[in-house]
Design an enzyme around this catalytic site. Structure first.
Site, PDB file in Angstrom:
ATOM      1  N   GLY A  63       0.805  -1.155   0.039  1.00  0.00           N
ATOM      2  CA  GLY A  63      -0.113  -0.018  -0.133  1.00  0.00           C
ATOM      3  C   GLY A  63       0.694   1.336  -0.234  1.00  0.00           C
TER       4      GLY A  63
ATOM      5  N   ASP B   7      -2.621   7.257   1.479  1.00  0.00           N
ATOM      6  CA  ASP B   7      -1.786   8.101   0.611  1.00  0.00           C
ATOM      7  C   ASP B   7      -0.605   7.603   0.142  1.00  0.00           C
ATOM      8  OD1 ASP B   7      -0.262   8.212   3.054  1.00  0.00           O
ATOM      9  OD2 ASP B   7      -0.666  10.314   3.633  1.00  0.00           O
ATOM     10  N   GLY B   8      -0.250   6.386   0.708  1.00  0.00           N
ATOM     11  CA  GLY B   8       1.051   5.774   0.279  1.00  0.00           C
ATOM     12  C   GLY B   8       2.423   6.396   0.867  1.00  0.00           C
TER      13      GLY B   8
ATOM     14  N   ASP C  46       1.212 -11.415   6.755  1.00  0.00           N
ATOM     15  CA  ASP C  46       1.698 -10.801   5.667  1.00  0.00           C
ATOM     16  C   ASP C  46       3.212 -10.243   6.307  1.00  0.00           C
ATOM     17  OD1 ASP C  46      -0.167  -9.168   7.380  1.00  0.00           O
ATOM     18  OD2 ASP C  46       0.936  -7.473   6.568  1.00  0.00           O
ATOM     19  N   ASN C  47       3.392 -10.381   7.663  1.00  0.00           N
ATOM     20  CA  ASN C  47       4.784  -9.843   8.075  1.00  0.00           C
ATOM     21  C   ASN C  47       5.679 -11.004   8.522  1.00  0.00           C
ATOM     22  OD1 ASN C  47       4.320  -7.248   8.053  1.00  0.00           O
ATOM     23  ND2 ASN C  47       3.369  -7.003   9.716  1.00  0.00           N
TER      24      ASN C  47
ATOM     25  N   ASP D 145       9.151  -5.481   9.074  1.00  0.00           N
ATOM     26  CA  ASP D 145       8.361  -4.769   9.459  1.00  0.00           C
ATOM     27  C   ASP D 145       8.378  -4.389  10.925  1.00  0.00           C
ATOM     28  OD1 ASP D 145       5.954  -3.117  10.377  1.00  0.00           O
ATOM     29  OD2 ASP D 145       4.667  -4.320   9.246  1.00  0.00           O
TER      30      ASP D 145
END
Length: 497
Positions: free
Chosen positions: A96, A129-130, A256-257, A266
């Protein structure tokens, strides 16, 4: 002329093998340019290991590339797709606020991902907003380099660049972009995504790629995909044991980590434990303690079970047989973790050989530390420094002053006396196994506050310098072993990275 030569000789040597995988696994796109990039910190040692010219990276043109305003020669930027169980709930995710520039091939032939964090929106931003703020990016830089210094497999940080434009969270914060280096960004969640939204051939292509990149020895196995699962399980058992041995708490162990390479990834709501307590939680979003210090091993096993589920179609064409193979593989995790942890604890206590009662000796110490509220790192540091001292050394304030602890210490000293190693050998083993310092939470916050609020990066650089070798036991490290003042407020970390 010299500047032009240094720019030309920066040393980028990109390949883009991940971008040759099925397109369902990623989205090609370029970073969004920023207003006024400035280099905040550059990791000269890592740059050298990557085969890069650090002086060249400091030039205006190369800082622009580290900010996403341009692309290094050979880069092919993509955002990776993945899914994940976040606090137990499954969802579609993806990069993201990260873009993979490609893979740097080092002078030693190693293939490493080069990723920008905070370069703008992607198809997976889900309304975000990335972008990233300076504080969290510097925090990842500090903690990832601290983990590297501790000898724990980890993603690393090459650079942080400020963007010259704010990001809006609860308030306006200075924006920044971090360049992250990783063996790869293939996650358990990547396989979950491929299994859920990809075709069978996409899952197989991802598995074959992961084998080739991280487990090439398993390519010749009778069942290469079972060998892949077994390899990941073993690496994660070893990784989590190393976390536990230094008191590290990840804080957001979502699927996802968890990387298939076996690297920590992360560094958002993570921190190092001070007083020993298996229930310690720092993450502001972990209200139920799912990822508490003592829960990390079973959560790792839970995550690995989700990987096994994704791999079932590849393990065997018959589902019942595939499930049995997966269960057998997963059943090895607990004993592997126990073995790695116990071996590490023996080293922390200066034990060269094995005795049946060693595990109970470890657990008795930890129990006494918890009852006494003893600092985890400083307890082992004090035990290390006491080896080889006089017969009646002054009691260290870091050690519990209780009858139970003194009884334990006598038992430990008797255990040391039953092995052949001399005191100096014991001390060297313990010094290699017990860090003199960690990235203590109050020191990290001190560095971030100085950087964000005063623009003073000297505190950051001094902290990074002592964290390069946490096992040095140098005089420069003494003040960084001092505990913070007692506080009525529990320390909290936030998912800013």
């Amino acid at each position: 002329m010299n500047e032009n030569r240094s720019i030309q000789d920066v040393g980028w040597n990109f390949d883009n093998s991940y971008a040759r995988l099925p397109h369902v696994l990623f989205s090609p796109l370029n970073p969004t340019p920023v207003r006024a990039p400035e280099l905040v910190v550059l990791n000269d040692r890592l740059a050298a290991a990557l085969g890069l010219n650090a002086d060249a990276l400091r030039t205006v043109e190369r800082v622009e590339e580290l900010a996403g305003n341009g692309l290094p020669e050979g880069a092919l930027p993509i955002a990776q797709a993945y899914a994940g169980h976040q606090f137990g709930g499954f969802t579609m995710l993806g990069d993201g606020r990260a873009i993979l520039l490609g893979e740097q091939i080092t002078p030693q032939g190693e293939r490493l991902d080069v990723q920008l964090k905070g370069p703008g929106r992607t198809p997976y931003s889900r309304g975000g907003d990335g972008r990233a703020a300076l504080g969290p990016m510097l925090r990842e830089y500090i903690i990832s380099e601290a983990m590297h210094g501790l000898g724990i497999p980890t993603t690393r940080s090459l650079a942080v660049v400020s963007t010259g434009q704010p990001v809006i969270r609860e308030t306006h914060l200075p924006g920044a972009i971090l360049t992250r280096i990783a063996s790869s960004h293939i996650r358990v969640g990547t396989f979950q995504f491929a299994a859920r939204w990809g075709a069978p051939e996409d899952l197989r292509a991802l598995a074959d790629y992961t084998l080739q990149r991280h487990y090439s020895d398993a390519l010749q196995a009778d069942n290469r995909y079972l060998a892949l699962l077994q390899g990941v399980i073993r690496r994660q058992a070893q990784l989590i044991a190393k976390w536990m041995l230094v008191g590290f708490i990840h804080g957001v162990m979502n699927t996802d980590n968890m990387t298939l390479s076996g690297e920590t990834i992360d560094y958002g709501p993570c921190a190092f434990m001070d007083a020993y307590d298996p229930g310690t939680v720092f993450s502001s979003i972990d209200s139920r303690g799912r990822y508490a210090y003592g829960n990390q091993p079973p959560i790792a096993a839970w995550n690995l079970a989700r990987l096994a589920e994704a791999l079932l179609p590849l393990l065997d064409e018959h589902e019942d047989r595939a499930i049995q193979l997966a269960e057998d593989a997963l059943g090895a995790f607990a004993e592997q973790y126990r073995s790695f942890r116990l071996a590490g604890m023996r080293a922390k206590l200066g034990l060269f050989n094995e005795e049946q009662e060693d595990e109970s000796l470890v657990e008795e110490l930890l129990s006494e530390m918890q009852k006494s509220g003893a600092d985890y790192t400083n307890t082992f540091r004090a035990l290390t420094m006491g080896i080889g001292a006089s017969e009646t050394p002054s009691p260290s304030p870091a050690l519990p002053n209780t009858a139970d602890f003194h009884a334990w210490r006598e038992k430990w000293q008797a255990r040391l006396a039953r092995q052949a190693a001399a005191p100096e050998e014991v001390r060297r083993l313990m010094q290699r196994s017990n860090p003199a310092i960690i990235a203590r939470n109050h020191r990290v916050e001190e560095a971030l506050e100085a950087a964000e609020q005063q623009g003073d990066f000297s505190v950051l650089h001094r902290l990074l310098a002592v964290l390069e070798d946490p096992y040095a036991y140098s005089t420069e490290q003494e003040e960084f072993a001092i505990l913070p003042e007692p506080s009525s407020c529990r320390y909290r970390t936030y998912c800013g990275t």
